[in-house]
Design a protein around this motif. Sequence first.
Motif, PDB file in Angstrom:
ATOM      1  N   VAL A 128      11.193 -63.496 -10.442  1.00  0.00           N
ATOM      2  CA  VAL A 128      10.100 -62.590 -10.083  1.00  0.00           C
ATOM      3  C   VAL A 128       9.459 -62.994  -8.755  1.00  0.00           C
ATOM      4  O   VAL A 128       9.232 -62.160  -7.880  1.00  0.00           O
ATOM      5  CB  VAL A 128       9.037 -62.535 -11.203  1.00  0.00           C
TER       6      VAL A 128
ATOM      7  N   ASN B 190      10.764 -64.654  -6.341  1.00  0.00           N
ATOM      8  CA  ASN B 190      11.716 -64.352  -5.284  1.00  0.00           C
ATOM      9  C   ASN B 190      11.692 -62.867  -4.921  1.00  0.00           C
ATOM     10  O   ASN B 190      11.712 -62.505  -3.753  1.00  0.00           O
ATOM     11  CB  ASN B 190      13.127 -64.758  -5.700  1.00  0.00           C
ATOM     12  N   LEU B 191      11.643 -62.015  -5.959  1.00  0.00           N
ATOM     13  CA  LEU B 191      11.556 -60.567  -5.719  1.00  0.00           C
ATOM     14  C   LEU B 191      10.320 -60.236  -4.887  1.00  0.00           C
ATOM     15  O   LEU B 191      10.334 -59.351  -4.038  1.00  0.00           O
ATOM     16  CB  LEU B 191      11.426 -59.820  -7.054  1.00  0.00           C
ATOM     17  N   MET B 192       9.231 -60.962  -5.171  1.00  0.00           N
ATOM     18  CA  MET B 192       7.959 -60.707  -4.481  1.00  0.00           C
ATOM     19  C   MET B 192       7.823 -61.592  -3.235  1.00  0.00           C
ATOM     20  O   MET B 192       6.730 -61.740  -2.708  1.00  0.00           O
ATOM     21  CB  MET B 192       6.788 -60.931  -5.444  1.00  0.00           C
TER      22      MET B 192
ATOM     23  N   PRO C 211      11.823 -66.558 -17.278  1.00  0.00           N
ATOM     24  CA  PRO C 211      11.307 -65.862 -16.102  1.00  0.00           C
ATOM     25  C   PRO C 211      10.686 -64.515 -16.474  1.00  0.00           C
ATOM     26  O   PRO C 211      11.263 -63.753 -17.246  1.00  0.00           O
ATOM     27  CB  PRO C 211      12.555 -65.665 -15.232  1.00  0.00           C
ATOM     28  N   GLY C 212       9.507 -64.247 -15.949  1.00  0.00           N
ATOM     29  CA  GLY C 212       8.840 -62.972 -16.207  1.00  0.00           C
ATOM     30  C   GLY C 212       8.009 -62.946 -17.470  1.00  0.00           C
ATOM     31  O   GLY C 212       7.419 -61.928 -17.802  1.00  0.00           O
TER      32      GLY C 212
ATOM     33  N   SER D 145       6.110 -57.417 -14.678  1.00  0.00           N
ATOM     34  CA  SER D 145       5.982 -57.969 -13.329  1.00  0.00           C
ATOM     35  C   SER D 145       7.063 -57.379 -12.435  1.00  0.00           C
ATOM     36  O   SER D 145       7.850 -56.550 -12.871  1.00  0.00           O
ATOM     37  CB  SER D 145       6.104 -59.493 -13.382  1.00  0.00           C
ATOM     38  N   GLY D 146       7.115 -57.809 -11.207  1.00  0.00           N
ATOM     39  CA  GLY D 146       8.054 -57.242 -10.247  1.00  0.00           C
ATOM     40  C   GLY D 146       7.366 -56.136  -9.469  1.00  0.00           C
ATOM     41  O   GLY D 146       6.159 -56.186  -9.233  1.00  0.00           O
ATOM     42  N   LYS D 147       8.149 -55.087  -9.116  1.00  0.00           N
ATOM     43  CA  LYS D 147       7.646 -54.081  -8.178  1.00  0.00           C
ATOM     44  C   LYS D 147       6.839 -52.970  -8.848  1.00  0.00           C
ATOM     45  O   LYS D 147       7.185 -51.794  -8.748  1.00  0.00           O
ATOM     46  CB  LYS D 147       8.832 -53.490  -7.405  1.00  0.00           C
TER      47      LYS D 147
ATOM     48  N   ILE E 192      10.779 -56.885 -16.028  1.00  0.00           N
ATOM     49  CA  ILE E 192      10.773 -57.205 -14.598  1.00  0.00           C
ATOM     50  C   ILE E 192      11.393 -56.015 -13.877  1.00  0.00           C
ATOM     51  O   ILE E 192      12.533 -55.643 -14.155  1.00  0.00           O
ATOM     52  CB  ILE E 192      11.596 -58.477 -14.294  1.00  0.00           C
TER      53      ILE E 192
ATOM     54  N   LEU F 284      12.893 -53.908 -10.737  1.00  0.00           N
ATOM     55  CA  LEU F 284      13.536 -53.941  -9.422  1.00  0.00           C
ATOM     56  C   LEU F 284      13.650 -52.508  -8.923  1.00  0.00           C
ATOM     57  O   LEU F 284      13.988 -51.606  -9.699  1.00  0.00           O
ATOM     58  CB  LEU F 284      14.948 -54.534  -9.504  1.00  0.00           C
TER      59      LEU F 284
ATOM     60  N   ASP G  71      15.679 -53.469  -3.754  1.00  0.00           N
ATOM     61  CA  ASP G  71      16.166 -54.784  -4.182  1.00  0.00           C
ATOM     62  C   ASP G  71      17.674 -54.779  -4.407  1.00  0.00           C
ATOM     63  O   ASP G  71      18.264 -53.732  -4.644  1.00  0.00           O
ATOM     64  CB  ASP G  71      15.445 -55.212  -5.470  1.00  0.00           C
TER      65      ASP G  71
ATOM     66  N   TRP H 286      19.618 -65.491  -8.427  1.00  0.00           N
ATOM     67  CA  TRP H 286      18.394 -66.173  -8.858  1.00  0.00           C
ATOM     68  C   TRP H 286      18.452 -66.495 -10.353  1.00  0.00           C
ATOM     69  O   TRP H 286      18.016 -67.554 -10.791  1.00  0.00           O
ATOM     70  CB  TRP H 286      17.161 -65.316  -8.553  1.00  0.00           C
TER      71      TRP H 286
END
Lengths: 156, 425
Positions: free
Chosen positions: A86, A88-90, B98-99, B255-257, B323, B325, B329, B337
């Motif tokens: 996450v 890294n995405l941001m 993650p996330g 989370s994310g975009k 998450i 994308l 992306d 990752w």
Amino acid sequence: MAMLSEELLKKLKEHAEYFPRKEQAILLCLHEVQDHYGHIPTFAIEEVAKVLEVPLNHVENVVSFYDMFDRGEPARHRIRVCVSVVCNLMNSQKVLKAIKELLGISLGETTKDGRFKLIGVQCIGACSEAPCFMIDNDTYKFESKEKLNEVLSRYT
Amino acid sequence: MRSYPVIPEIYAETTLNLLLKRAKKPKVHSIEEYLRDGGYQALEKALNMDPMEIIEWVDKSQLRGRGGAGFPTGRKWKFAVQNPAPRYLICNADESEPGTFKDRILIERDPHLLIEGMIISAYAIGANQAFIYIRGEYPAGYYILRDAIEEAKKKGFLGKNILGSGFDLDIYVARGAGAYICGEESALIESLEGKRGFPRIKPPFPVQYGLFGRPTVVNNVETLCNIPIIVGMGWEEYRYIGPSDYPGPKLFPISGKVKKPGVYELPMNTTLREVIFKYAGGTIGNKKVKAVFSGALDCFSADELDTPMDYSPFGFGGTGTVIVLTEEDYVVQACLWVAEFYAHESCGQCTPCRVGTHEQAILLERILHHQANEKDWEGFNFVNSHIQPTSICGLGAVAGRLIKQTMQKFPEEWEKYKKSLQVNV
């Protein structure tokens, strides 16, 4: 051989008495040592083994397994920048870039005065605030280089 | 009250007002605030019930574990009580996927909900000692829990003869130190015994052979926070929350975009589309969604946004992690990752995972930078599909999964890397 301060030894003994079994306190003790010295020195490993009544190689073995414990050169503060999915995405690269510009260090390096060590870590569980980083026990969202500079100034 | 380490203000919202009733506000709620809200009344009720009756209630509530695997909680407890005392209860607060950042706000903002849940659970399974294993990266949570436990002791909710019931319980808080694998229950138990966090070969399962070889129940933070709710309202009413086959509130860390990332408490059958667009405000810059990763586990394409959260083969199960994308992306980059995450977090105990996760990341990096040849591509695919069946624990079992899914769902993204493979010499 260097000796632990009375105060630190007292804390380790408190941890040792906290759980039903002494050896369960090993991670609490090692956190205490690292917070105090900025890394895990050999003489402290010997003391932890004594306090917990476990063999020396057991403590060494545990230290080497857990990522947060550092047997390298000491640093007064460690900056942990999240480089997981996450963050890294941001764009966690901009955090690393700002740190490089402000402190002159890249991942794995320590400032010459021993004030900061920079470490890349996997998810620190603050993903809504990505990109994020920790300094010692504190967690922050990266906002700008200026804001980061101000945060860094709190750690002397 | 002492000051705690700095924590960023994670946004939280709820449509159900159960798990996040207090935790939606970014502050530590004291025992007084918890009591004013009817806190510890479920504990009083539980202590007047037979422990087996509580287990029956939890079973009938159809609560499933919120730590990712979705195992029915009541069934786990039933297995544990078939084995002789002493038994232990462990709260898994090692959230590290993650996330995933849902458990932390329950711990940091409403610690007494968790503590009440643990006392009731320990009473039900007949444990007199319970442990919370919190990840090393949550130091604030550690200190908050230590203080909250002291508060609960002073009020007579912990210690000897709780509320005159004759039931004794102590809760201890242990800290991890940066090892994702310690969220795997048997690795967690090893770590709690003061050792390296190496997963054990199962069976025997923790309910048979857990902490110090005794029967042990390991439950996630969010799971345990459901217990006072079930006991408080009764299992019949609980079954009306959300869909009848997967009842109960669920936390979704998103989370994310997206415009409004945070933790959302919603019913179980909420779809990815609803989480992203109805609650999290849509994507940043209104870009098209390309993919959703549920942690480092599963991948969903833009055509699959109507997938609901549930534990069936058709839902997005796990921890509820979302998450996002967008079209900006690159899926293969994101796969690297994920591969690096598994390589970093493999505990090193078994060879397929220790070597395989690293090989997978190294070869993928080469592929991504157009430096790979056909042999590398073959090797990458071989490793990707061979970590899973040969590893000791769940980490190895899922280390190649998301990557494999992206190959099926985003073949065009992979195609350009395949085309640039150098011919073997």
